[in-house]
Design a protein around this motif. Structure first.
Motif, PDB file in Angstrom:
ATOM      1  N   UNK A 146       0.820  -1.213   0.000  1.00  0.00           N
ATOM      2  CA  UNK A 146       0.000   0.000   0.000  1.00  0.00           C
ATOM      3  C   UNK A 146       0.840   1.244   0.000  1.00  0.00           C
ATOM      4  N   UNK A 147       0.489   2.182  -0.870  1.00  0.00           N
ATOM      5  CA  UNK A 147       1.231   3.437  -0.970  1.00  0.00           C
ATOM      6  C   UNK A 147       1.231   4.164   0.381  1.00  0.00           C
ATOM      7  N   UNK A 148       0.133   3.996   1.148  1.00  0.00           N
ATOM      8  CA  UNK A 148       0.040   4.651   2.450  1.00  0.00           C
ATOM      9  C   UNK A 148       1.096   4.195   3.433  1.00  0.00           C
ATOM     10  N   UNK A 149       1.755   3.059   3.177  1.00  0.00           N
ATOM     11  CA  UNK A 149       2.795   2.595   4.089  1.00  0.00           C
ATOM     12  C   UNK A 149       4.020   3.499   4.059  1.00  0.00           C
ATOM     13  N   UNK A 150       4.302   4.105   2.895  1.00  0.00           N
ATOM     14  CA  UNK A 150       5.448   5.006   2.797  1.00  0.00           C
ATOM     15  C   UNK A 150       5.039   6.471   2.851  1.00  0.00           C
ATOM     16  N   UNK A 151       3.745   6.735   2.701  1.00  0.00           N
ATOM     17  CA  UNK A 151       3.229   8.109   2.775  1.00  0.00           C
ATOM     18  C   UNK A 151       2.052   8.138   3.743  1.00  0.00           C
ATOM     19  N   UNK A 152       2.311   7.784   5.008  1.00  0.00           N
ATOM     20  CA  UNK A 152       1.201   7.745   5.968  1.00  0.00           C
ATOM     21  C   UNK A 152       0.675   9.139   6.283  1.00  0.00           C
ATOM     22  N   UNK A 153      -0.526   9.184   6.822  1.00  0.00           N
ATOM     23  CA  UNK A 153      -1.137  10.453   7.224  1.00  0.00           C
ATOM     24  C   UNK A 153      -1.060  10.539   8.748  1.00  0.00           C
ATOM     25  N   UNK A 154      -0.196  11.411   9.247  1.00  0.00           N
ATOM     26  CA  UNK A 154      -0.006  11.548  10.692  1.00  0.00           C
ATOM     27  C   UNK A 154      -1.085  12.415  11.324  1.00  0.00           C
ATOM     28  N   UNK A 155      -1.618  13.365  10.547  1.00  0.00           N
ATOM     29  CA  UNK A 155      -2.645  14.269  11.042  1.00  0.00           C
ATOM     30  C   UNK A 155      -3.317  14.943   9.870  1.00  0.00           C
ATOM     31  N   UNK A 156      -4.171  15.931  10.137  1.00  0.00           N
ATOM     32  CA  UNK A 156      -4.833  16.645   9.064  1.00  0.00           C
ATOM     33  C   UNK A 156      -4.063  17.900   8.691  1.00  0.00           C
ATOM     34  N   UNK A 157      -4.661  18.713   7.833  1.00  0.00           N
ATOM     35  CA  UNK A 157      -4.016  19.950   7.399  1.00  0.00           C
ATOM     36  C   UNK A 157      -4.696  21.147   8.055  1.00  0.00           C
ATOM     37  N   UNK A 158      -3.964  22.248   8.095  1.00  0.00           N
ATOM     38  CA  UNK A 158      -4.547  23.474   8.626  1.00  0.00           C
ATOM     39  C   UNK A 158      -4.180  23.725  10.074  1.00  0.00           C
ATOM     40  N   UNK A 159      -4.946  24.567  10.729  1.00  0.00           N
ATOM     41  CA  UNK A 159      -4.625  25.016  12.082  1.00  0.00           C
ATOM     42  C   UNK A 159      -4.590  23.873  13.087  1.00  0.00           C
ATOM     43  N   UNK A 160      -5.365  22.817  12.848  1.00  0.00           N
ATOM     44  CA  UNK A 160      -5.408  21.700  13.784  1.00  0.00           C
ATOM     45  C   UNK A 160      -4.526  20.544  13.393  1.00  0.00           C
ATOM     46  N   UNK A 161      -3.658  20.745  12.398  1.00  0.00           N
ATOM     47  CA  UNK A 161      -2.894  19.635  11.866  1.00  0.00           C
ATOM     48  C   UNK A 161      -1.652  19.266  12.656  1.00  0.00           C
ATOM     49  N   UNK A 162      -1.051  20.213  13.343  1.00  0.00           N
ATOM     50  CA  UNK A 162       0.194  19.932  14.025  1.00  0.00           C
ATOM     51  C   UNK A 162       1.351  19.850  13.038  1.00  0.00           C
ATOM     52  N   UNK A 163       2.542  19.705  13.560  1.00  0.00           N
ATOM     53  CA  UNK A 163       3.750  19.687  12.741  1.00  0.00           C
ATOM     54  C   UNK A 163       4.450  18.345  12.883  1.00  0.00           C
ATOM     55  N   UNK A 164       4.836  17.767  11.746  1.00  0.00           N
ATOM     56  CA  UNK A 164       5.537  16.489  11.768  1.00  0.00           C
ATOM     57  C   UNK A 164       7.020  16.733  12.056  1.00  0.00           C
ATOM     58  N   UNK A 165       7.439  16.443  13.300  1.00  0.00           N
ATOM     59  CA  UNK A 165       8.820  16.666  13.722  1.00  0.00           C
ATOM     60  C   UNK A 165       9.435  15.321  14.100  1.00  0.00           C
ATOM     61  N   UNK A 166      10.176  14.727  13.195  1.00  0.00           N
ATOM     62  CA  UNK A 166      10.838  13.442  13.443  1.00  0.00           C
ATOM     63  C   UNK A 166       9.843  12.375  13.894  1.00  0.00           C
ATOM     64  N   UNK A 167       8.714  12.318  13.225  1.00  0.00           N
ATOM     65  CA  UNK A 167       7.700  11.333  13.593  1.00  0.00           C
ATOM     66  C   UNK A 167       8.186   9.912  13.347  1.00  0.00           C
ATOM     67  N   UNK A 168       7.712   8.994  14.198  1.00  0.00           N
ATOM     68  CA  UNK A 168       8.005   7.575  14.023  1.00  0.00           C
ATOM     69  C   UNK A 168       7.240   7.074  12.798  1.00  0.00           C
ATOM     70  N   UNK A 169       7.932   6.423  11.871  1.00  0.00           N
ATOM     71  CA  UNK A 169       7.284   5.896  10.675  1.00  0.00           C
ATOM     72  C   UNK A 169       6.676   4.533  10.960  1.00  0.00           C
ATOM     73  N   UNK A 170       5.846   4.057  10.050  1.00  0.00           N
ATOM     74  CA  UNK A 170       5.274   2.724  10.206  1.00  0.00           C
ATOM     75  C   UNK A 170       6.377   1.673  10.235  1.00  0.00           C
ATOM     76  N   UNK A 171       7.347   1.797   9.343  1.00  0.00           N
ATOM     77  CA  UNK A 171       8.448   0.834   9.304  1.00  0.00           C
ATOM     78  C   UNK A 171       9.186   0.798  10.644  1.00  0.00           C
ATOM     79  N   UNK A 172       9.422   1.974  11.232  1.00  0.00           N
ATOM     80  CA  UNK A 172      10.106   2.040  12.523  1.00  0.00           C
ATOM     81  C   UNK A 172       9.248   1.446  13.634  1.00  0.00           C
ATOM     82  N   UNK A 173       7.938   1.755  13.604  1.00  0.00           N
ATOM     83  CA  UNK A 173       7.049   1.214  14.619  1.00  0.00           C
ATOM     84  C   UNK A 173       7.003  -0.304  14.598  1.00  0.00           C
ATOM     85  N   UNK A 174       6.994  -0.872  13.404  1.00  0.00           N
ATOM     86  CA  UNK A 174       7.016  -2.328  13.270  1.00  0.00           C
ATOM     87  C   UNK A 174       8.331  -2.894  13.800  1.00  0.00           C
ATOM     88  N   UNK A 175       9.424  -2.266  13.420  1.00  0.00           N
ATOM     89  CA  UNK A 175      10.741  -2.728  13.845  1.00  0.00           C
ATOM     90  C   UNK A 175      10.876  -2.705  15.358  1.00  0.00           C
TER      91      UNK A 175
END
Length: 970
Positions: free
Chosen positions: A156-185
């Protein structure tokens, strides 16, 4: 002699500038009383600008005098000098005008990064817990989960391009987020590196959303075609593992709703909407099912997708994970590996057909055809939204639609064709038994003790849900067949362990709002089924509660929770809409998309009205210095008489600035020693637009609600406030408690649920947690703001039409809960209109209901200011106190120069100050002149010195010329 005087005069003015600034800076601090109230940046900058302007005027006058007598060459130099002078003056005036904004921006450079990082790390740990408790296991056929540690294929394409949050004022900032691959590992599951590379090589950056022109999500699908998977790649994958994870991701956000037709998007096709699988996704899933023994679907979406494909026996299991934020994928790995037990429950009804929701035909852009108007080069229409479905939102519709009104029995076959997973649904790795162990009733409350026993083999948590079924008469008050009444979550129960929990229902809360008959809340006589349920559909055990006589909560018998009796306030917002009724579904359910229609002349006049209606009989307010500071009010009640004395110390100018400089801040006010404060967006993490300060990205609000954990929500609120304080931020624009009216609502990730009680309780707990740690919050968006379509092309605000019953029972309810139970001190009004009036000028909503009826004490801030239709002067009269705008908003003379207007300003100032003083504002107040001000002052003085030197040389040019000629003669 004259030239020497002129030169001395120039140096004197420069001296005033050099020595006057520190004097004024010292004066602005008023001696530095303790606790420090901070620096009034505006006053400092005013004196800088004033000094420069005085200098400039003197220099310009003298320049004009000199230019008359100069030759052409000298005139050119004087022109350059004058231009430079203009630049300096303009710069100083600009900084003076926008100094508050500059200070907010520069605040990011004054924070202690060690504290920020420490707070952020705690937030990351909490985010993992949120995700762990929020994950919902939808399917687990033949106990396919948990997985054995080792190798796993991830598709699934979403495995390498996951959605951590939404966009806009409530989206937050992706700062060194744990990836799916890392979470599995981290959980002992190693993803097939060839597949990881395959998707990374095809990665396309998601379209970024400009904060100043929010456009929702990126609905393009980049899922590779089945033919892109080579035979060698698949052969290697089959050898690598017989288990395949398949990830489907969906994103959206502020500014636009989810598209219902993918024809214009990459990877899409005509007739399909974004919540369905695309053709490429379907083909990939079929390919995986044919090649692997165990197929586990992971749904990375805060939006309820159509999931009929999960019923296929070849799909072994499915997890809904929502948007996991910074560290949530570590929790996903733990749940897949069995290190954590999924305990989340759905907060939305999942149907086989998302378009079956009755709101589907009334979400979008619907103009009034006869309302065309020009705004510059643009042509616009006034627009409308009909909440034609009434109270039948989410499970309130699906759990009622298939019930026989006479017998009360459900048509299970029809229901199961429509609903795949009910609201409140979720599975576990263990088995729980719930039973009512004690049931007590009184005139005011119903209490139920529930015993939960872990009868399985693994430790885990369970969610306990109580609903009620009210009596219904065909053609009477509209009622949902079931309504969520209370809920809680157990502790982590070991195998064989039990826990007793208590659920409570206030009898008056089971009343329905009758907006056409009694025009009040009514508790109808009859039997109320009090149900312990697994979800909104499956009953575990039922008790009965009898109401012998109908109770009308009118002026002679108001509800206990109300300060003033609730009565019809919004008849003018009902409109000419045909509303859905369970008395006759077929004739009242919408069957086609709403169309452009005509507005009446009266409606058009009201939509266009920008009048300010002042009260000429209003009495003047008093002004007097009582020597009080705002800090003296800390902890005092809103009604304390000392407030009146403090407010008398505010000048009209003070109040004007306090009200109009509300863009992500409140200003310092010297007359009452009020510190400046900085405010930030933050439903999913600190996201300060002006300064750029960023915090941990928490899991989405949908994940938070899916935990059904009240205590955890309060912890998250506390964590947000601790992060805010570390970044010198006091106010937070959160939480968002609007309703998931439609599955296609673009901002649903930022709101909690389709249910108002769950939304209100979880949102209230977030706000309470933040308040306990000193932040004030602005709960948003009040009210009836449940879609994003073309909202930034709504320079007029969409006219929203609804029944008062649906408003009170569904859309206003979360705010009511937060005000009455959480005693929140801030609310944000919304962009839209209620009927023809912008929400911000609705006195019926902001005063009659919010303050008089519910007892709200605090301030209401606008959403980001739209001058085309936001009438701030009328808003102040209605109860909207603060303007969210990074530039100062203008107030009319009807506000500034009349008794009526000044009374409104004083009331608004009271509300704002009450919110601020009951916070940690004094703990984060600036106790010294910020470094950027010092640097700005030095730069200013250097520039002024250079100008002074130029003038000195120019004014003494003839003297120098004579000296030069004398030297030549020698």
């Amino acid at each position: 002699m004259k030239k020497r005087c002129t030169s001395k005069f120039t140096l004197l003015l420069l001296g005033i500038g050099i020595f006057g600034f520190p004097v004024q800076t010292f004066a602005a601090r008023k001696g530095g009383e303790e606790p420090s109230y901070g620096i009034n940046i505006g006053q400092i900058l005013f004196w800088i600008a004033a000094i420069v302007v005085v200098l400039a005027i003197a220099l310009v006058i003298f320049s004009i005098y000199r230019m008359v007598k100069l030759k052409r060459t000298r005139k050119i130099w004087w022109s350059i000098f004058a231009l430079l002078l203009v630049v300096v003056v303009a710069l100083n005036l600009a900084v003076n005008s926008f100094g508050q904004i500059a200070n907010a921006y520069m605040s990011r450079y004054q924070i202690d990064e060690t504290k920020v990082n420490k707070a952020r790390e705690k937030g990351k740990k909490l985010t993992e817990q949120m995700e762990e408790e929020g994950i919902v296991m939808l399917e687990n056929k033949k106990e396919a989960l948990p997985l054995e540690k080792g190798h796993v294929n991830v598709f699934g394409y979403g495995s390498s391009a996951p959605v951590y949050g939404g966009s806009g004022s409530g989206g937050g900032k992706e700062l060194d987020n744990v990836t799916l691959e890392q979470g599995l590992k981290h959980a002992g599951l190693k993803a097939n590196p060839e597949l990881v590379k395959f998707y990374k090589d095809r990665y396309v950056p998601r379209e970024k959303v400009n904060m100043h022109k929010l456009v929702g999500g990126d609905f393009n699908s980049h899922e590779p075609k089945a033919s892109d998977y080579s035979q060698s790649l698949m052969n290697h994958a089959k050898k690598y593992s017989d288990t395949a994870l398949v990830v489907f991701a969906r994103n959206s956000g502020e500014g636009a709703d989810i598209t219902t037709d993918m024809k214009n998007y990459t990877g899409g096709s005509k007739g399909k909407h974004y919540l369905e699988l695309t053709n490429n996704e379907e083909a990939m899933l079929n390919m995986v099912k044919q090649n692997f023994q165990k197929v586990v679907v992971v749904l990375n979406s805060s939006y309820p997708m159509e999931l009929g494909f999960l019923k296929d026996d070849k799909v072994s299991a499915a997890l809904w994970i929502g948007n996991p934020g910074s560290t949530g994928f570590d929790a996903v790995g733990k749940v897949l590996a069995g290190e954590a037990n999924p305990s989340g429950r759905l907060v939305d009804t999942y149907t086989y057909d998302a378009t079956s929701a009755p709101s589907y035909y009334n979400i979008g852009e619907f103009p009034y055809k006869n309302s065309t108007f020009k705004d510059g080069d643009n042509t616009w229409h006034y627009k409308y939204i009909d909440y034609a479905e009434g109270i039948y939102v989410g499970y309130r519709y699906y759990e009622t639609r298939y019930v026989n009104n006479q017998t009360g029995k459900m048509d299970e076959q029809a229901y199961r064709k429509a609903v795949q997973y009910p609201f409140g649904y979720g599975l576990s790795y263990t088995k729980f038994k719930q039973e009512i162990s004690e049931y007590k009733t009184g005139k005011k409350t119903i209490e139920m003790r529930v015993k939960i026993t872990n009868e399985g083999t693994k430790a885990g948590k369970d969610v306990v849900q109580a609903y009620y079924t009210p009596p219904y008469t065909t053609g009477g008050i509209e009622k949902s067949h079931v309504v969520l009444a209370d809920f809680t979550k157990t502790k982590n129960l070991k195998p064989g362990e039990s826990e007793q929990v208590k659920l409570k229902i206030n009898v008056e809360d089971m009343s329905s709002y009758d907006d056409t008959g009694a025009k009040a809340y009514v508790l109808e006589k009859g039997n109320y089924g009090i149900k312990l349920m697994n979800n909104a559909h499956d009953v575990i055990e039922q008790k009965n509660f009898q109401v012998p006589e109908t109770v009308v909560y009118d002026k002679n018998n108001k509800r206990k929770s109300d300060q003033k009796v609730a009565q019809n306030e919004f008849d003018d917002a009902r409109g000419d809409v045909k509303y859905v009724s369970r008395a006759n579904w077929d004739k009242t359910l919408p069957k086609e998309m709403a169309k452009p229609k005509m507005a009446s002349e009266k409606m058009l006049r009201e939509l266009k009205s920008f009048a300010v209606k002042s009260d000429k009989k209003a009495k003047p307010i008093k002004f007097k210095d009582h020597g009080l500071s705002l800090y003296d009010m800390k902890g005092l009640s809103y009604e304390d008489p000392l407030w009146e004395k403090l407010l008398e110390q505010l000048s009209v100018k003070d109040m004007k600035k306090l009200i109009s400089f509300g863009g992500f801040q409140t200003i310092a006010v010297n007359s009452i020693k009020k510190p400046a404060t900085i405010e930030s967006d933050g439903p999913a993490g600190i996201n300060q637009l002006v300064s750029g300060a960023q915090g941990n990205q928490y899991a989405s609000e949908v994940v938070m609600a899916s935990t059904w954990n009240k205590q955890l929500a309060e912890q998250v609120g506390k964590s947000l406030a601790v992060e805010a304080k570390a970044s010198n931020i006091t106010g937070l624009y959160l939480p968002g408690v609007n309703i998931h009216r439609s599955p296609f609502g673009g901002r649903n990730f930022e709101y909690y649920s389709e249910d108002p009680l769950l939304s209100g309780i979880i949102g209230k707990q977030i706000a309470v947690g933040a308040q306990k740690k000193g932040s004030y919050t602005f709960m948003k968006h009040f009210a009836m703001y449940d879609e994003e379509t073309k909202r930034y092309e709504f320079p007029t605000g969409a006219a929203t039409w609804s029944t008062e019953q649906s408003m009170r029972e569904v859309y206003l309810k979360p705010f009511e809960i937060a005000v009455k139970q959480g005693h929140i001190t801030g609310i944000m009004s919304s962009y839209n209109r209620l009927g023809t009036k912008w929400i911000g000028v609705s006195k019926k909503l902001l005063q009659n209901v919010l303050r008089d009826e519910w007892g709200f004490r605090g301030s209401v801030i606008t959403d980001y200011y739209k001058p085309q239709y936001m009438n701030i002067d009328e808003a102040l009269a209605a109860g909207n106190d603060l303007v969210l705008y990074i530039l100062p908003t203008k107030l009319k003379k009807e506000t500034l120069e009349t008794n009526w207007g000044q009374q409104n300003m004083r009331k608004a100032s009271h509300n704002i100050l009450y919110t601020v003083v009951n916070s940690h504002a004094y703990d984060v107040a600036e106790k010294h002149v910020p470094m950027w001000i010092i640097l700005y002052m030095l730069g200013d003085l250097i520039l002024l010195g250079f100008i002074g030197y130029m003038m000195y040389r120019l004014t003494d040019s003839k003297k120098m010329q004579r000296k030069k000629e004398a030297k030549l003669k020698q």
